[in-house]
Design a protein around this motif. Structure first.
Motif, PDB file in Angstrom:
ATOM      1  N   TRP A 108     -87.780  78.695 -19.337  1.00 34.06           N
ATOM      2  CA  TRP A 108     -86.834  79.811 -19.472  1.00 34.06           C
ATOM      3  C   TRP A 108     -87.080  80.589 -20.752  1.00 34.06           C
ATOM      4  O   TRP A 108     -87.307  79.996 -21.816  1.00 34.06           O
ATOM      5  CB  TRP A 108     -85.399  79.265 -19.478  1.00 34.06           C
ATOM      6  CG  TRP A 108     -85.004  78.658 -18.174  1.00 34.06           C
ATOM      7  CD1 TRP A 108     -84.372  79.273 -17.134  1.00 34.06           C
ATOM      8  CD2 TRP A 108     -85.222  77.303 -17.754  1.00 34.06           C
ATOM      9  NE1 TRP A 108     -84.187  78.385 -16.099  1.00 34.06           N
ATOM     10  CE2 TRP A 108     -84.704  77.178 -16.450  1.00 34.06           C
ATOM     11  CE3 TRP A 108     -85.824  76.187 -18.354  1.00 34.06           C
ATOM     12  CZ2 TRP A 108     -84.747  75.976 -15.740  1.00 34.06           C
ATOM     13  CZ3 TRP A 108     -85.877  74.993 -17.646  1.00 34.06           C
ATOM     14  CH2 TRP A 108     -85.344  74.894 -16.360  1.00 34.06           C
ATOM     15  N   ARG A 109     -87.040  81.916 -20.657  1.00 25.29           N
ATOM     16  CA  ARG A 109     -87.205  82.771 -21.832  1.00 25.29           C
ATOM     17  C   ARG A 109     -86.239  83.953 -21.748  1.00 25.29           C
ATOM     18  O   ARG A 109     -86.160  84.629 -20.719  1.00 25.29           O
ATOM     19  CB  ARG A 109     -88.646  83.291 -21.933  1.00 25.29           C
ATOM     20  CG  ARG A 109     -89.643  82.161 -22.151  1.00 25.29           C
ATOM     21  CD  ARG A 109     -91.056  82.637 -22.329  1.00 25.29           C
ATOM     22  NE  ARG A 109     -91.959  81.493 -22.413  1.00 25.29           N
ATOM     23  CZ  ARG A 109     -93.271  81.582 -22.530  1.00 25.29           C
ATOM     24  NH1 ARG A 109     -93.854  82.768 -22.586  1.00 25.29           N
ATOM     25  NH2 ARG A 109     -94.023  80.485 -22.592  1.00 25.29           N
ATOM     26  N   ALA A 110     -85.541  84.215 -22.848  1.00 26.12           N
ATOM     27  CA  ALA A 110     -84.562  85.305 -22.894  1.00 26.12           C
ATOM     28  C   ALA A 110     -85.278  86.628 -23.122  1.00 26.12           C
ATOM     29  O   ALA A 110     -85.015  87.350 -24.084  1.00 26.12           O
ATOM     30  CB  ALA A 110     -83.536  85.034 -23.989  1.00 26.12           C
ATOM     31  N   ASP A 111     -86.188  86.952 -22.216  1.00 25.73           N
ATOM     32  CA  ASP A 111     -87.031  88.130 -22.329  1.00 25.73           C
ATOM     33  C   ASP A 111     -86.419  89.300 -21.564  1.00 25.73           C
ATOM     34  O   ASP A 111     -85.498  89.116 -20.768  1.00 25.73           O
ATOM     35  CB  ASP A 111     -88.412  87.806 -21.745  1.00 25.73           C
ATOM     36  CG  ASP A 111     -89.545  88.485 -22.500  1.00 25.73           C
ATOM     37  OD1 ASP A 111     -89.254  89.460 -23.224  1.00 25.73           O
ATOM     38  OD2 ASP A 111     -90.690  88.052 -22.368  1.00 25.73           O
ATOM     39  N   ARG A 112     -86.949  90.506 -21.796  1.00 25.24           N
ATOM     40  CA  ARG A 112     -86.480  91.661 -21.026  1.00 25.24           C
ATOM     41  C   ARG A 112     -87.187  91.655 -19.676  1.00 25.24           C
ATOM     42  O   ARG A 112     -88.411  91.761 -19.611  1.00 25.24           O
ATOM     43  CB  ARG A 112     -86.810  92.958 -21.776  1.00 25.24           C
ATOM     44  CG  ARG A 112     -86.249  94.220 -21.107  1.00 25.24           C
ATOM     45  CD  ARG A 112     -86.426  95.428 -22.011  1.00 25.24           C
ATOM     46  NE  ARG A 112     -87.821  95.735 -22.251  1.00 25.24           N
ATOM     47  CZ  ARG A 112     -88.572  96.486 -21.433  1.00 25.24           C
ATOM     48  NH1 ARG A 112     -88.052  96.992 -20.325  1.00 25.24           N
ATOM     49  NH2 ARG A 112     -89.826  96.744 -21.726  1.00 25.24           N
ATOM     50  N   PRO A 113     -86.451  91.518 -18.565  1.00 25.15           N
ATOM     51  CA  PRO A 113     -87.096  91.424 -17.251  1.00 25.15           C
ATOM     52  C   PRO A 113     -87.848  92.702 -16.904  1.00 25.15           C
ATOM     53  O   PRO A 113     -87.395  93.809 -17.173  1.00 25.15           O
ATOM     54  CB  PRO A 113     -85.914  91.223 -16.293  1.00 25.15           C
ATOM     55  CG  PRO A 113     -84.789  90.744 -17.142  1.00 25.15           C
ATOM     56  CD  PRO A 113     -84.983  91.390 -18.476  1.00 25.15           C
ATOM     57  N   GLN A 114     -89.023  92.547 -16.319  1.00 20.53           N
ATOM     58  CA  GLN A 114     -89.826  93.663 -15.804  1.00 20.53           C
ATOM     59  C   GLN A 114     -90.798  93.104 -14.787  1.00 20.53           C
ATOM     60  O   GLN A 114     -90.788  91.899 -14.511  1.00 20.53           O
ATOM     61  CB  GLN A 114     -90.558  94.363 -16.947  1.00 20.53           C
ATOM     62  CG  GLN A 114     -91.384  93.441 -17.829  1.00 20.53           C
ATOM     63  CD  GLN A 114     -91.958  94.154 -19.025  1.00 20.53           C
ATOM     64  OE1 GLN A 114     -92.903  94.909 -18.886  1.00 20.53           O
ATOM     65  NE2 GLN A 114     -91.382  93.910 -20.208  1.00 20.53           N
ATOM     66  N   LYS A 115     -91.661  93.957 -14.214  1.00 13.97           N
ATOM     67  CA  LYS A 115     -92.590  93.484 -13.189  1.00 13.97           C
ATOM     68  C   LYS A 115     -93.447  92.345 -13.733  1.00 13.97           C
ATOM     69  O   LYS A 115     -94.114  92.485 -14.742  1.00 13.97           O
ATOM     70  CB  LYS A 115     -93.497  94.621 -12.719  1.00 13.97           C
ATOM     71  CG  LYS A 115     -94.449  94.180 -11.600  1.00 13.97           C
ATOM     72  CD  LYS A 115     -95.424  95.269 -11.186  1.00 13.97           C
ATOM     73  CE  LYS A 115     -96.369  94.740 -10.118  1.00 13.97           C
ATOM     74  NZ  LYS A 115     -97.415  95.716  -9.740  1.00 13.97           N
ATOM     75  N   GLY A 116     -93.396  91.202 -13.049  1.00 13.02           N
ATOM     76  CA  GLY A 116     -94.207  90.067 -13.453  1.00 13.02           C
ATOM     77  C   GLY A 116     -93.674  89.302 -14.639  1.00 13.02           C
ATOM     78  O   GLY A 116     -94.293  88.356 -15.108  1.00 13.02           O
ATOM     79  N   ARG A 117     -92.492  89.684 -15.150  1.00  9.82           N
ATOM     80  CA  ARG A 117     -91.919  88.995 -16.310  1.00  9.82           C
ATOM     81  C   ARG A 117     -90.484  88.598 -15.964  1.00  9.82           C
ATOM     82  O   ARG A 117     -89.650  89.460 -15.699  1.00  9.82           O
ATOM     83  CB  ARG A 117     -91.943  89.905 -17.535  1.00  9.82           C
ATOM     84  CG  ARG A 117     -91.581  89.173 -18.847  1.00  9.82           C
ATOM     85  CD  ARG A 117     -91.482  90.156 -19.988  1.00  9.82           C
ATOM     86  NE  ARG A 117     -92.763  90.771 -20.288  1.00  9.82           N
ATOM     87  CZ  ARG A 117     -93.656  90.273 -21.143  1.00  9.82           C
ATOM     88  NH1 ARG A 117     -93.387  89.163 -21.784  1.00  9.82           N
ATOM     89  NH2 ARG A 117     -94.797  90.902 -21.375  1.00  9.82           N
ATOM     90  N   PHE A 118     -90.230  87.301 -15.957  1.00  7.39           N
ATOM     91  CA  PHE A 118     -88.932  86.794 -15.541  1.00  7.39           C
ATOM     92  C   PHE A 118     -88.327  85.911 -16.627  1.00  7.39           C
ATOM     93  O   PHE A 118     -89.021  85.445 -17.524  1.00  7.39           O
ATOM     94  CB  PHE A 118     -89.062  85.989 -14.241  1.00  7.39           C
ATOM     95  CG  PHE A 118     -89.755  86.753 -13.143  1.00  7.39           C
ATOM     96  CD1 PHE A 118     -89.076  87.716 -12.418  1.00  7.39           C
ATOM     97  CD2 PHE A 118     -91.087  86.522 -12.845  1.00  7.39           C
ATOM     98  CE1 PHE A 118     -89.710  88.428 -11.422  1.00  7.39           C
ATOM     99  CE2 PHE A 118     -91.736  87.240 -11.844  1.00  7.39           C
ATOM    100  CZ  PHE A 118     -91.042  88.203 -11.130  1.00  7.39           C
ATOM    101  N   ARG A 119     -87.031  85.666 -16.517  1.00 11.92           N
ATOM    102  CA  ARG A 119     -86.368  84.795 -17.483  1.00 11.92           C
ATOM    103  C   ARG A 119     -86.432  83.330 -17.062  1.00 11.92           C
ATOM    104  O   ARG A 119     -86.291  82.437 -17.884  1.00 11.92           O
ATOM    105  CB  ARG A 119     -84.902  85.233 -17.647  1.00 11.92           C
ATOM    106  CG  ARG A 119     -84.785  86.543 -18.411  1.00 11.92           C
ATOM    107  CD  ARG A 119     -83.356  87.036 -18.485  1.00 11.92           C
ATOM    108  NE  ARG A 119     -83.247  88.173 -19.394  1.00 11.92           N
ATOM    109  CZ  ARG A 119     -82.158  88.912 -19.525  1.00 11.92           C
ATOM    110  NH1 ARG A 119     -81.082  88.643 -18.793  1.00 11.92           N
ATOM    111  NH2 ARG A 119     -82.137  89.918 -20.369  1.00 11.92           N
TER     112      ARG A 119
END
Length: 456
Positions: free
Chosen positions: A131-142
């Motif tokens: 799990w990562r508190a990242d900003r969701p975008q194409k190909g990038r998930f939390r």
């Protein structure tokens, strides 16, 4: 009014077809891991905060999901931090656990905790969510799965060679051709920082350099200046901004740039060894490429650094990465245990296979045959046959209710079930089964043995 259901941003539900496709990737990766001699382990979804914090750099630490302490967590809160709204100091007093950010640091913790039970060198693989508190975008998930393989207890560069072959084996099995395995070495980056007089700013320098393909040369130079790197030092980097050509030609260029750095020369030797071995062993479908701007994971990587790029025609971030971390277990009190590992980004690999239409048609196959339910007597007769079909590995099921024939047939069509079986009084009396092909519409009466042979 009922609340509209939703899920957090950066997370997903998966339908049966998607799960089947994900399992296809999992199985391909797991099969390669085991072929290469890796053993499976699992670790908890969450770790003690002190296990994770400080291992990924400032940017990584900010992306760690913290878990609030159970009960009235404010009772033990740092009152001064609370009053001053100092979130960093407050967090440590109200949160003692965190969701794992990757599988590498928990693995290092595992090795130290279980060192007396492990036979070294220890080759492990792990397929679990992170799990990562990242900003969701194409190909990038939390929330996403990582599929890791690591070896600890060996400094041999043959491990790096094997990991390159492992990447190639997995992507070849998935029919994903044209993948680029990029490689760099922490010692190269340390050598460059030394040459430009910025050894004390290695992380700042490499974080900026790593953005070269995203923001361009001038922006990278601006960022370096903002971190206190001199214009004289930046001018010495100029050959790096235009470094290109074959692996061998880049190695020769680096020998000139790093001639005054012993650390840099060690990095060149390691890269040269790996490249020569791969040139002899050959790769099936992937390409090995030297990329001196590659600077991931520098808070724990000490040697080789890997990053895998999808084929050029697909606009996607990295689909894998890793490196050598000679001193990672040292942070947990176990010195001199060398390690190297790689990770596969399952979710991005899925998107790439989907975009390139590389999933086999059989991947989403569910039920082979549906038995129509005409009542309890017919259902019991059908279930006896279904039991034998399942024993032969055939996916079979009975429609649970004695509903109208049209409804049951529509159910089979919507689920793309290729065959249905009809069992009525005549079939029970003659111990036969009427098989209907849902594609052609053909219908034929046959014995159970014939039914099994036809569907298999």
């Amino acid at each position: 009014m009922a609340q509209k259901p939703s899920i957090p941003k950066g997370t997903r539900d998966f339908n049966p077809e998607e799960v089947a496709k994900r399992n296809y990737i999992f199985n391909s990766i797991r099969g390669a891991f085991e072929t290469f001699g890796f053993q499976p382990i699992e670790t908890p979804s969450f770790e003690n905060s002190e296990t994770l914090m400080g291992k990924y750099g400032d940017e990584g630490d900010r992306l760690i999901f913290k878990i609030l302490n159970s009960g009235d967590y404010l009772l033990k809160a740092d009152e001064l931090a609370y009053a001053e709204k100092d979130s960093n100091k407050l967090t440590s007093s109200i949160s003692e656990k965190a969701l794992r950010y990757d599988l590498t640091v928990p693995f290092a913790r595992y090795v130290v905790q279980h060192q007396n039970e492990i036979e070294f060198p220890f080759k492990r693989y792990q397929i679990q969510p992170v799990w990562r508190a990242d900003r969701p975008q194409k190909g990038r998930f939390r929330e996403f799965f990582q599929c890791d393989a690591d070896v600890v207890g060996s400094k041999s560069l043959w491990q790096e060679v094997e990991f390159i072959q492992l990447y190639d084996t997995v992507f070849s099995a998935l029919k994903l051709e044209g993948v680029t395995i990029k490689i760099n070495n922490r010692k190269i980056l340390s050598g460059i920082a030394e040459v430009i007089g910025a050894s004390d700013k290695l992380i700042d320098f490499t974080v900026a350099l790593d953005k070269l393909d995203k923001i361009g040369e001038e922006k990278v130079k601006e960022e370096m200046r903002s971190k206190g790197i001199s214009d004289e030092g930046i001018s010495k980097l100029q050959p790096l901004f235009t470094l290109s050509g074959s692996f061998e030609s880049q190695i020769e260029s680096l020998k000139g740039i790093l001639s005054s750095s012993e650390e840099g020369k060690k990095g060149i030797e390691e890269l040269d060894f790996i490249n020569k071995a791969i040139s002899e062993l050959k790769l099936n479908t992937a390409t090995l490429q030297l990329d001196v701007t590659l600077a991931r994971g520098l808070n724990y990587y000490t040697g080789a650094i890997f990053e895998v790029s999808a084929p050029e025609k697909v606009n996607m971030g990295s689909i894998g990465g890793g490196g050598r971390y000679d001193d990672l277990t040292g942070i947990f009190g176990l010195k001199d245990v060398s390690g190297v590992g790689i990770s596969f980004g399952l979710d991005r690999i899925y998107l790439v296979l989907e975009e390139l239409n590389l999933f086999p048609e059989t991947v989403s196959k569910n039920v082979d045959v549906l038995f129509i339910n005409f009542g309890d007597k017919e259902a019991l007769f059908s279930l006896k046959a279904i039991k034998q079909l399942r024993a032969q590995g055939i996916h079979a099921e009975l429609y649970p209710d004695a509903a109208k024939m049209k409804k049951q047939m529509n159910h089979a069509n919507k689920r793309a079930i290729p065959f249905v079986v009809l069992v009525g009084d005549q079939e029970i009396e003659s111990n036969t089964y009427t098989l209907k092909n849902m594609v052609s519409g053909d219908q034929v009466k046959m014995s159970l043995e014939s039914l099994i042979n036809l569907i298999k």
